[in-house]
Design a protein around this motif. Structure first.
Motif: not given
Length: 207
Positions: A61, A98, A137, A140
């Motif tokens: 993330g 992402a 993350s 995510l």
């Protein structure tokens, strides 16, 4: 390609702030960061190092990516005595982020997945072999779980109850049975559990 996640959590399931409290955390009212720093015996550290070395690529993330880029991405081997294998893996392997806002990442070997994330992750999994690892993350990881894209989940549980913070599994979400495929407890009480997902749980119906 197998997608795996590795997450440090407290006994009450909190994953937020394991390494420290950020300004973003404090703004949201979270003040209890750093609960995993320096915790864990040598066998847990060796497990973590071996995990990173096994990776064929990493998925992050945005916030975790930026923290890693500013730390691992900027360090020399001399800066991380004993942890050189982790630094080398992060430097050498492809890194995917992402994000819909990150442009022109400075850390070499980085690709931003800015389109339809589910399709992008499935394409990565379909076109490659090996292991795509997600470390930290939290947002995510929750999204990947919701999208049923995680093949294996490693939980490194630190023996502390935090009482606040974002948790790995939300209060309301999909239910899943877990198959335990590996488990360790170190001399400081840190537990490592590796799970595969085994469909939905079975529920007892007294009728």
């Amino acid at each position: 390609m197998k997608l795996t996640t590795t997450t440090q959590v407290t006994v009450d399931g909190v994953m937020q702030g394991n390494g420290g409290t950020t300004e973003h955390d404090r703004t949201a009212g979270f003040e209890r960061g750093g609960w995993a720093r320096g915790v864990g015996a040598s066998e847990t550290n060796e497990f973590i190092k071996a995990t990173y070395q096994r990776a064929d690529a990493f998925l992050f993330g945005r916030r975790t990516y930026e923290m890693f880029a500013n730390s691992w991405g900027a360090m020399t081997p001399e800066d991380v005595p004993g942890w050189e294998p982790v630094r080398q893996a992060l430097q050498d392997r492809p890194k995917y982020v992402a994000s819909t806002t990150l442009v022109d990442p400075a850390w070499h070997g980085t690709t931003v997945l800015s389109g339809h994330l589910a399709d992008a992750v499935r394409l990565l999994k379909d076109r490659s072999t090996g292991e795509l690892q997600v470390h930290g993350s939290g947002v995510l990881v929750q999204w990947l779980l919701q999208a049923d894209l995680v093949d294996e989940m490693t939980l490194i549980t630190v023996p502390v109850v935090l009482g606040q913070g974002n948790r790995v599994f939300p209060e309301a979400g999909p239910d899943r049975a877990l198959d335990l495929i590996e488990s360790h407890v170190d001399s400081e009480g840190v537990t490592i559990q590796v799970f595969r997902f085994g469909g939905r749980p079975r529920y007892f119906d007294p009728s």
